[in-house]
Design an enzyme around this catalytic site. Structure first.
Site, PDB file in Angstrom:
ATOM      1  N   HIS A 236       1.071  -1.092   0.146  1.00 29.41           N
ATOM      2  CA  HIS A 236       0.055   0.099  -0.013  1.00 29.41           C
ATOM      3  C   HIS A 236       0.943   1.179   0.127  1.00 29.41           C
ATOM      4  O   HIS A 236       1.907   1.277   0.804  1.00 29.41           O
ATOM      5  CB  HIS A 236      -0.783  -0.044   1.157  1.00 29.41           C
ATOM      6  N   CYS A 274      -3.789   2.511  -4.651  1.00 28.86           N
ATOM      7  CA  CYS A 274      -4.742   3.500  -3.657  1.00 28.86           C
ATOM      8  C   CYS A 274      -4.859   4.821  -4.184  1.00 28.86           C
ATOM      9  O   CYS A 274      -3.798   5.522  -4.050  1.00 28.86           O
ATOM     10  CB  CYS A 274      -4.130   3.551  -2.221  1.00 28.86           C
ATOM     11  N   HIS A 301      -7.949   0.488  -4.243  1.00 29.22           N
ATOM     12  CA  HIS A 301      -8.720   1.369  -3.010  1.00 29.22           C
ATOM     13  C   HIS A 301      -8.944   2.671  -3.957  1.00 29.22           C
ATOM     14  O   HIS A 301      -8.237   3.405  -4.549  1.00 29.22           O
ATOM     15  CB  HIS A 301      -7.764   1.898  -1.982  1.00 29.22           C
ATOM     16  N   ASP A 354     -12.747   3.280  -0.678  1.00 23.47           N
ATOM     17  CA  ASP A 354     -11.821   3.707   0.427  1.00 23.47           C
ATOM     18  C   ASP A 354     -12.523   4.824   1.277  1.00 23.47           C
ATOM     19  O   ASP A 354     -12.943   5.733   0.347  1.00 23.47           O
ATOM     20  CB  ASP A 354     -10.414   3.955   0.009  1.00 23.47           C
ATOM     21  N   HIS A 355     -12.351   5.198   2.400  1.00 24.85           N
ATOM     22  CA  HIS A 355     -12.815   6.171   3.212  1.00 24.85           C
ATOM     23  C   HIS A 355     -13.978   6.615   2.462  1.00 24.85           C
ATOM     24  O   HIS A 355     -14.275   6.758   1.420  1.00 24.85           O
ATOM     25  CB  HIS A 355     -11.748   7.236   3.154  1.00 24.85           C
TER      26      HIS A 355
HETATM   27  C1  DNO Z   1      -6.497   3.539   5.316  1.00 24.06           C
HETATM   28  C2  DNO Z   1      -5.915   2.378   4.757  1.00 24.06           C
HETATM   29  C3  DNO Z   1      -4.635   2.274   5.360  1.00 24.06           C
HETATM   30  C4  DNO Z   1      -4.053   0.764   4.828  1.00 24.06           C
HETATM   31  C5  DNO Z   1      -2.753   0.480   5.082  1.00 24.06           C
HETATM   32  C6  DNO Z   1      -2.386  -0.822   4.372  1.00 24.06           C
HETATM   33  O1  DNO Z   1      -7.276   3.677   5.408  1.00 24.06           O
HETATM   34  O2  DNO Z   1      -5.836   2.573   3.587  1.00 24.06           O
HETATM   35  O3  DNO Z   1      -4.492   2.087   6.696  1.00 24.06           O
HETATM   36  O4  DNO Z   1      -5.004  -0.311   5.297  1.00 24.06           O
HETATM   37  O5  DNO Z   1      -1.798   1.078   5.126  1.00 24.06           O
HETATM   38  O6  DNO Z   1      -1.269  -1.562   5.136  1.00 24.06           O
END
Ligand code: DNO
Length: 398
Positions: A236, A274, A301, A354-355
């Site tokens: 990531h 991501c 993500h 994501d989020h």
């Molecule tokens: C945040 C996530 C990160 C992710 C880690 C992967 O929301 O995308 O915390 O889980 O960095 O190791």
């Protein structure tokens, strides 16, 4: 693409049936209760799988591990690491034995994703995550008091940081520390200022190159096992993608991804693409990165950020913000088609919204910051719309 959803386990206030209602089928989770560096045994993995599968009508399965965390000593390259590597490899084998073969991890020293505000108000009443450069500078220069920190910030940011700090109450400062530490999920004591100083001190001799070498060593240790068991490792990116608190960060942009994917050249050595983390870096053209590294993407993500000139950024709507999400989706769908046409089994790439913003009834639910139900459901629905339309217009498989 395979729709997935992050679930923090039985303590998550967003329940499994919400995942089904949101329309996802893959669960992204981790055994957060197990301390970093300890073994994930088959029994513990199976227990979590059983919880996920308990209500068969939901038709959910554990599809991605996020994260199998890397012990700080591996990042530091400190002492005899053979035991830690053995344990990591054994956890990988155990996951594979249970059929879970996509493993996300990161190599950010000390902290994980970092924000200064977890509840920034939005017009109309929602809340969002934000990174304010001046608040981060205030933390770094005046609360942590890191030697030489001032040189990492512009004069304007420093001046604003000073004003913030002078006006801040004890509670404001505590809230800032808690926000900065909020990215560390799981069995981990949050750092306070003295323990953070001690941790940073352990890194004082670790240069960017040294950290890169420690990552390369990790890859050399684990990728052969991943290959043997058909596991996809997916690193990531750093969030935000820049050095922070004097710590080098080495998964922040094109050069880093090129280094990682070439240092151990294997299909097993891939990335978590991501868009939000990479998108917070002014150096990154996110669709160009997606195109360049498409073949290495094992997990995605999708979220968006709106950047500001001083380095601050705000988590935007999934289709808003600076990243052209439609282009990214198109590139990913093309990559899937390429994999399908090449006869690969498992050609569908798992992704998750994501989020999300905290919206409507999310308020007061105490979900993990960024991981509200409605905000993510909205993001997923929007992205699904883009995918469906793009696939149809371009004749690509979803
Ligand atoms: C945040 C996530 C990160 C992710 C880690 C992967 O929301 O995308 O915390 O889980 O960095 O190791």
């Amino acid at each position: 693409m395979q729709e997935t959803w992050r679930w923090f386990g039985p303590d998550d206030v967003v329940p499994l049936h919400a995942i089904r209602q949101a329309g996802a089928s893959g669960v992204v989770t981790a055994l957060h209760q197990i301390p970093y560096g300890s073994l994930w045994d088959v029994e513990a993995i199976e227990q979590r799988m059983a919880v996920i599968a308990a209500d068969a009508s939901l038709a959910l399965h554990w599809s991605v591990v996020e994260s199998l965390p890397i012990h700080e000593r591996i990042k530091l390259g400190e002492g005899d690491l053979s035991g830690l590597f053995d344990t990591y490899r054994q956890s990988m084998r155990n996951l594979a034995a249970c059929g879970i073969k996509t493993i996300c991890y990161n190599f950010m020293p000390v902290v994980d994703w970092t924000r200064t505000e977890l509840y920034h108000p939005l017009p109309g009443g929602g809340r969002a995550l934000r990174f304010n450069m001046h608040e981060f500078a205030a933390f770094d220069c005046f609360m942590l008091g890191r030697a030489g920190a001032e040189t990492d910030y512009s004069n304007e940011v420093l001046a604003k940081a000073r004003v913030w700090f002078d006006r801040a109450s004890e509670t404001d400062r505590e809230t800032l520390l808690a926000s900065i530490m909020a990215g560390l999920p799981g069995a981990f004591d949050r750092y306070d200022i003295p323990s953070l100083r001690l941790m940073l001190d352990r890194y004082k001799d670790i240069s960017r190159d040294a950290l890169r070498e420690n990552l390369a060593r990790f890859l050399r240790e684990v990728i052969p096992v991943a290959e043997e068991f058909g596991i996809h490792m997916a690193i990531h990116p750093d969030d935000p993608p820049r050095d922070i608190m004097g710590l080098p960060r080495i998964v922040s942009g094109a050069d880093d991804l090129a280094f990682i994917t070439s240092t151990v050249s294997s299909e097993a050595n891939g990335i978590t693409f991501c868009t939000g983390s990479l998108g917070a870096g002014p150096q990154n053209d996110v669709p160009a990165l997606a195109r360049r590294f498409a073949g290495h993407i094992h997990f995605v993500h999708l979220r968006n950020v709106a950047k500001e000139p001083d380095g601050s950024f705000m988590e935007a709507d999934h289709l808003g913000g600076d990243t052209d999400m439609v282009s990214v989706v198109e590139i990913l769908l093309e990559e899937q088609k390429r994999r399908r046409d090449a006869g690969k089994t498992g050609w569908r790439i798992p992704f998750r919204p994501d989020h999300g913003h905290e919206l409507l009834d999310d308020a007061g639910k105490r979900s993990f910051p960024g991981y509200s139900a409605i905000g993510r459901l909205k993001g997923l629905a929007e992205i699904r719309g883009v995918m469906t339309a793009t696939a149809q217009l371009r004749g690509l498989p979803t």
